[in-house]
Scaffold this motif. Structure first.
Motif, PDB file in Angstrom:
ATOM      1  N   SER A   1     116.156  54.983  47.942  1.00 59.03           N
ATOM      2  CA  SER A   1     117.247  55.005  49.094  1.00 59.03           C
ATOM      3  C   SER A   1     116.634  54.118  50.280  1.00 59.03           C
ATOM      4  O   SER A   1     117.416  53.844  51.048  1.00 59.03           O
ATOM      5  CB  SER A   1     117.608  56.405  49.683  1.00 59.03           C
ATOM      6  OG  SER A   1     116.355  57.003  49.994  1.00 59.03           O
ATOM      7  N   GLY A   2     115.255  53.803  50.210  1.00 59.29           N
ATOM      8  CA  GLY A   2     114.838  52.973  51.285  1.00 59.29           C
ATOM      9  C   GLY A   2     114.028  53.651  52.240  1.00 59.29           C
ATOM     10  O   GLY A   2     113.651  53.466  53.317  1.00 59.29           O
ATOM     11  N   LYS A   3     113.455  54.987  51.711  1.00 57.49           N
ATOM     12  CA  LYS A   3     112.743  55.578  52.676  1.00 57.49           C
ATOM     13  C   LYS A   3     111.329  54.745  53.147  1.00 57.49           C
ATOM     14  O   LYS A   3     111.124  54.857  54.467  1.00 57.49           O
ATOM     15  CB  LYS A   3     112.032  57.023  51.994  1.00 57.49           C
ATOM     16  CG  LYS A   3     113.147  57.799  51.706  1.00 57.49           C
ATOM     17  CD  LYS A   3     112.737  59.204  51.017  1.00 57.49           C
ATOM     18  CE  LYS A   3     112.188  59.031  49.452  1.00 57.49           C
ATOM     19  NZ  LYS A   3     112.900  58.596  48.424  1.00 57.49           N
ATOM     20  N   THR A   4     110.488  54.465  52.027  1.00 57.54           N
ATOM     21  CA  THR A   4     109.506  53.643  52.255  1.00 57.54           C
ATOM     22  C   THR A   4     109.744  52.650  53.358  1.00 57.54           C
ATOM     23  O   THR A   4     109.241  52.237  54.118  1.00 57.54           O
ATOM     24  CB  THR A   4     108.882  53.022  51.031  1.00 57.54           C
ATOM     25  OG1 THR A   4     108.600  54.314  50.283  1.00 57.54           O
ATOM     26  CG2 THR A   4     107.297  52.747  51.440  1.00 57.54           C
ATOM     27  N   THR A   5     110.542  51.551  52.919  1.00 58.04           N
ATOM     28  CA  THR A   5     110.984  50.407  53.478  1.00 58.04           C
ATOM     29  C   THR A   5     111.424  50.771  55.134  1.00 58.04           C
ATOM     30  O   THR A   5     110.780  50.122  55.943  1.00 58.04           O
ATOM     31  CB  THR A   5     112.371  49.715  53.025  1.00 58.04           C
ATOM     32  OG1 THR A   5     112.051  49.717  51.570  1.00 58.04           O
ATOM     33  CG2 THR A   5     112.712  48.621  53.561  1.00 58.04           C
ATOM     34  N   VAL A   6     112.120  52.026  55.349  1.00 53.28           N
ATOM     35  CA  VAL A   6     112.589  52.188  56.836  1.00 53.28           C
ATOM     36  C   VAL A   6     111.442  52.532  57.549  1.00 53.28           C
ATOM     37  O   VAL A   6     111.088  52.207  58.716  1.00 53.28           O
ATOM     38  CB  VAL A   6     113.582  53.237  56.862  1.00 53.28           C
ATOM     39  CG1 VAL A   6     113.663  53.886  58.120  1.00 53.28           C
ATOM     40  CG2 VAL A   6     115.084  52.581  56.476  1.00 53.28           C
TER      41      VAL A   6
ATOM     42  N   ALA B   1     120.815  51.130  41.018  1.00 50.84           N
ATOM     43  CA  ALA B   1     120.819  49.736  40.628  1.00 50.84           C
ATOM     44  C   ALA B   1     119.341  49.210  41.244  1.00 50.84           C
ATOM     45  O   ALA B   1     118.685  48.431  40.625  1.00 50.84           O
ATOM     46  CB  ALA B   1     121.986  48.980  41.367  1.00 50.84           C
ATOM     47  N   ARG B   2     119.077  49.827  42.414  1.00 52.53           N
ATOM     48  CA  ARG B   2     117.696  49.335  42.857  1.00 52.53           C
ATOM     49  C   ARG B   2     116.359  49.927  42.177  1.00 52.53           C
ATOM     50  O   ARG B   2     115.451  49.163  41.870  1.00 52.53           O
ATOM     51  CB  ARG B   2     117.376  50.013  44.368  1.00 52.53           C
ATOM     52  CG  ARG B   2     117.836  49.150  45.337  1.00 52.53           C
ATOM     53  CD  ARG B   2     117.692  49.781  46.901  1.00 52.53           C
ATOM     54  NE  ARG B   2     118.661  49.374  47.887  1.00 52.53           N
ATOM     55  CZ  ARG B   2     118.606  50.158  49.166  1.00 52.53           C
ATOM     56  NH1 ARG B   2     118.018  51.020  49.186  1.00 52.53           N
ATOM     57  NH2 ARG B   2     119.551  49.541  49.950  1.00 52.53           N
ATOM     58  N   ARG B   3     116.529  51.179  41.620  1.00 49.15           N
ATOM     59  CA  ARG B   3     115.600  51.798  40.793  1.00 49.15           C
ATOM     60  C   ARG B   3     115.474  51.012  39.423  1.00 49.15           C
ATOM     61  O   ARG B   3     114.398  50.776  38.927  1.00 49.15           O
ATOM     62  CB  ARG B   3     116.181  53.177  40.456  1.00 49.15           C
ATOM     63  CG  ARG B   3     114.963  54.006  40.001  1.00 49.15           C
ATOM     64  CD  ARG B   3     115.269  55.354  39.741  1.00 49.15           C
ATOM     65  NE  ARG B   3     114.247  56.101  38.834  1.00 49.15           N
ATOM     66  CZ  ARG B   3     113.243  56.605  39.491  1.00 49.15           C
ATOM     67  NH1 ARG B   3     113.214  57.017  40.618  1.00 49.15           N
ATOM     68  NH2 ARG B   3     112.284  57.347  38.538  1.00 49.15           N
TER      69      ARG B   3
ATOM     70  N   LYS C   1     116.335  47.840  38.991  1.00 51.23           N
ATOM     71  CA  LYS C   1     115.472  46.478  39.146  1.00 51.23           C
ATOM     72  C   LYS C   1     114.075  46.948  39.498  1.00 51.23           C
ATOM     73  O   LYS C   1     113.233  46.082  38.882  1.00 51.23           O
ATOM     74  CB  LYS C   1     116.202  45.964  40.491  1.00 51.23           C
ATOM     75  CG  LYS C   1     115.992  44.664  40.794  1.00 51.23           C
ATOM     76  CD  LYS C   1     116.656  43.959  41.733  1.00 51.23           C
ATOM     77  CE  LYS C   1     116.029  42.707  42.373  1.00 51.23           C
ATOM     78  NZ  LYS C   1     116.594  42.665  43.754  1.00 51.23           N
ATOM     79  N   ARG C   2     113.741  47.648  40.264  1.00 45.92           N
ATOM     80  CA  ARG C   2     112.193  48.108  40.474  1.00 45.92           C
ATOM     81  C   ARG C   2     111.501  48.513  39.460  1.00 45.92           C
ATOM     82  O   ARG C   2     110.441  47.929  38.999  1.00 45.92           O
ATOM     83  CB  ARG C   2     112.172  49.189  41.781  1.00 45.92           C
ATOM     84  CG  ARG C   2     110.916  49.481  42.260  1.00 45.92           C
ATOM     85  CD  ARG C   2     110.714  50.367  43.137  1.00 45.92           C
ATOM     86  NE  ARG C   2     110.819  51.819  42.493  1.00 45.92           N
ATOM     87  CZ  ARG C   2     111.098  52.826  43.004  1.00 45.92           C
ATOM     88  NH1 ARG C   2     111.154  53.023  44.406  1.00 45.92           N
ATOM     89  NH2 ARG C   2     111.289  53.951  42.493  1.00 45.92           N
ATOM     90  N   ASP C   3     112.172  49.295  38.650  1.00 46.06           N
ATOM     91  CA  ASP C   3     111.253  49.721  37.530  1.00 46.06           C
ATOM     92  C   ASP C   3     111.043  48.899  36.213  1.00 46.06           C
ATOM     93  O   ASP C   3     110.157  48.749  35.491  1.00 46.06           O
ATOM     94  CB  ASP C   3     111.802  51.297  37.145  1.00 46.06           C
ATOM     95  CG  ASP C   3     111.685  52.198  38.005  1.00 46.06           C
ATOM     96  OD1 ASP C   3     110.675  52.004  39.040  1.00 46.06           O
ATOM     97  OD2 ASP C   3     111.919  53.380  37.793  1.00 46.06           O
TER      98      ASP C   3
ATOM     99  N   GLY D   1     120.029  52.254  54.911  1.00 54.35           N
ATOM    100  CA  GLY D   1     118.411  52.141  54.930  1.00 54.35           C
ATOM    101  C   GLY D   1     117.764  50.884  55.756  1.00 54.35           C
ATOM    102  O   GLY D   1     118.328  50.893  56.748  1.00 54.35           O
ATOM    103  N   GLY D   2     117.150  50.406  55.282  1.00 54.89           N
ATOM    104  CA  GLY D   2     116.528  48.925  55.822  1.00 54.89           C
ATOM    105  C   GLY D   2     117.389  48.153  56.412  1.00 54.89           C
ATOM    106  O   GLY D   2     116.781  47.129  57.196  1.00 54.89           O
ATOM    107  N   ASP D   3     118.622  47.865  56.125  1.00 51.26           N
ATOM    108  CA  ASP D   3     119.624  47.065  56.617  1.00 51.26           C
ATOM    109  C   ASP D   3     120.158  47.671  57.780  1.00 51.26           C
ATOM    110  O   ASP D   3     120.681  46.706  58.537  1.00 51.26           O
ATOM    111  CB  ASP D   3     120.732  46.776  55.519  1.00 51.26           C
ATOM    112  CG  ASP D   3     120.550  46.018  54.270  1.00 51.26           C
ATOM    113  OD1 ASP D   3     119.183  45.325  54.641  1.00 51.26           O
ATOM    114  OD2 ASP D   3     120.884  46.371  53.238  1.00 51.26           O
ATOM    115  N   ASN D   4     120.034  48.693  58.279  1.00 49.77           N
ATOM    116  CA  ASN D   4     120.552  49.482  59.365  1.00 49.77           C
ATOM    117  C   ASN D   4     119.363  49.169  60.492  1.00 49.77           C
ATOM    118  O   ASN D   4     118.828  50.128  61.167  1.00 49.77           O
ATOM    119  CB  ASN D   4     120.790  50.829  59.240  1.00 49.77           C
ATOM    120  CG  ASN D   4     121.706  51.355  60.267  1.00 49.77           C
ATOM    121  OD1 ASN D   4     121.715  51.007  61.320  1.00 49.77           O
ATOM    122  ND2 ASN D   4     122.425  52.379  59.743  1.00 49.77           N
TER     123      ASN D   4
END
Ligand SMILES: Nc1nc2c(ncn2[C@@H]2O[C@H](COP(=O)(O)OP(=O)(O)OP(=O)(O)O)[C@@H](O)[C@H]2O)c(=O)[nH]1
Ligand SMILES: O=P(O)(O)OC[C@H]1O[C@H](OP(=O)(O)OP(=O)(O)O)[C@H](O)[C@@H]1O
Ligand SMILES: O=c1cc[nH]c(=O)[nH]1
Length: 423
Positions: free
Chosen positions: A58-63, A137-139, A141-143, A184-187
């Motif tokens: 969800s973007g925890k680390t990114t934020v 979708a992110r997961r 792509k990442r995995d 998340g990180g876009d906010n």
């Protein structure tokens, strides 16, 4: 629990204890920051913890990374739940695809999960991306791209473990969140607001309330204008020196205002009596070579014939501070000392210089440290070690970079002032 996250946490906060749920660090709490006390060392032990939760990817680390980067404060560290997984047994490793990494009971992260639900946090924040499709979708792509996994396995793991664990353990905590950050990180707006809030909590804006011996000269648009010029990388050497000199003069005048005085009466030309004060007589300056020498002229212009001693400290990285040279008035222990250095960064140079003055017999409360800009880290270091030394500065900075430059700062002051930079 000897994980890197805990090591980082301990290293970042001197005097930190980490046992069970109790963290003790150097973060000031708001209530403490609002109440000045005479002992600066007594009031800075409370941790300030922000719990962050949200679905996988969800973007925890990114934020969190964005917030930490913007804060530029070594007191702020990230304790990542990922660092608390148990090592898998050889048997579990053979059936790794059946292992439920998303269930809190299967990792030491359980304590954090429990803490998230039952401890009364100073502050709980929760991050949810717009919807689960985006996270999935992110997961995927990442995995698949970053971890090289097979897409079938990723989807299987998602439906078997990730989604149920989200529904059972993460979604129910949403109702406790103080802040929910969509996107998340876009906010950027939400992240900026959180950064401002943490800054206030850390007392970066209000160190004067924590340390009664810290004085920041009253800001005006003239002063802000001068700071804008000397901080601008495009400013010419000529202008840099001109505006730095103006600011230095203001800091010096302000610093002199902290000297003791005696009452004095004079007769005016009208035959009246004016009751005023007499300047303090026993004082001297000490400049930290070489940037501190830029402040000598302003001190001489204000205090006719003042004696000025010198200290040279060699700095290698952050730790290699070494006293190389000193020449001080013989009777310095009887004088009030105006210590001159335009930059307070880590505080290491200032600690060396002040320690030498004290060794020479100067009482701590007779030292006034004058500088143009101060990093919060340096203020904490000097004020904790020497709570009776007065610090007079014109602006408090955001923090220090990884290589201990003051941020936003003004670059290498000595090089810009004395014209030894490359340009
Ligand atoms: N486009 C976009 N991608 C993002 C955003 N936030 C995170 N990502 C990406 O989504 C992926 C997961 O982000 P993380 O920050 O690692 O998410 P997390 O919540 O910490 O993930 P877990 O540790 O798996 O729970 C990464 O590849 C990020 O680059 C965002 O706001 N926009
Ligand atoms: O708080 P600190 O992290 O110790 O940093 C501050 C010191 O750095 C600057 O000197 P610098 O080493 O740049 O030398 P200079 O004055 O010769 O340019 C400044 O004048 C201080 O003496
Ligand atoms: O940012 C900094 C740090 C130390 N010395 C400087 O001149 N600038």
């Amino acid at each position: 629990m000897g994980s890197k996250a805990v090591d980082d946490l301990i290293e970042a906060s001197s005097g930190v204890h980490f046992s069970g749920f109790h963290l003790e660090s150097t973060f000031p709490s708001t209530s403490q920051a609002e109440q000045p006390t005479t002992s600066a060392t007594e009031n800075i032990k409370q941790p300030f913890v922000i719990g962050v939760a949200g679905g996988a990817a969800s973007g925890k680390t990114t934020v969190c990374d964005m917030i930490i980067e913007q804060l530029h404060d070594q007191r702020v560290v990230l304790v990542n739940q990922d660092s608390f997984y148990h090592n898998l047994t050889p048997d579990e490793l053979t059936r790794v695809h059946e292992y439920n990494f998303d269930h809190p009971v299967h990792s030491q992260a359980l304590i954090f999960y429990v803490a998230m639900n039952y401890i009364e946090w100073k502050y709980r924040s929760q991050i949810f991306s717009a919807d689960s499709d985006v996270r999935l979708a992110r997961r995927i792509k990442r995995d698949t791209v970053e971890k090289g996994r097979d897409i079938g396995m990723v989807l299987d793991q998602y439906s078997k473990f990730v989604k149920p664990a989200f529904d059972d353990f993460i979604l129910p905590t949403k109702k406790y969140a103080d802040i929910i950050i969509p996107r998340g990180g876009d906010n950027h707006v939400a992240i900026d607001l959180i950064v401002q809030h943490i800054r206030t909590k850390l007392g970066q804006h209000d160190l004067c309330k924590i340390y009664p011996n810290l004085y920041v000269i009253q800001s005006t648009f003239q002063i802000r204008g001068m700071h804008t010029l000397i901080r601008d990388a495009q400013t010419t050497k000529h202008d840099f020196v001109f505006y730095a000199d103006r600011l230095i003069r203001l800091v010096v005048e302000h610093g002199l205002g902290h000297l003791p005085f005696t009452e004095k009466q004079v007769n005016t030309p009208t035959g009246s009596v004016y009751t005023g004060v007499d300047f303090c007589k026993r004082l001297c300056g000490v400049s930290v070579i070489r940037s501190g020498e830029s402040m000598e002229n302003a001190l001489r212009a204000c205090c006719k014939g003042i004696k000025i001693g010198k200290i040279l400290i060699h700095r290698e990285g952050d730790n290699g501070q070494q006293l190389i040279y000193e020449k001080l008035p013989n009777d310095i222990s009887d004088r009030h000392v105006l210590l001159l250095d335009p930059i307070l960064g880590t505080g290491n140079s200032a600690v060396q210089a002040i320690s030498l003055l004290i060794k020479k017999g100067v009482p701590e409360f007779n030292i006034i440290f004058l500088n143009l800009i101060s990093a919060p880290q340096g203020i904490h270091v000097v004020c904790k070690r020497f709570p009776r030394v007065k610090i007079v500065t014109s602006e408090i900075e955001i923090g220090l970079s990884e290589d201990y430059r003051v941020i936003p700062g003004m670059g290498e002051f000595g090089d810009r002032y004395f014209g030894t930079d490359d340009d």
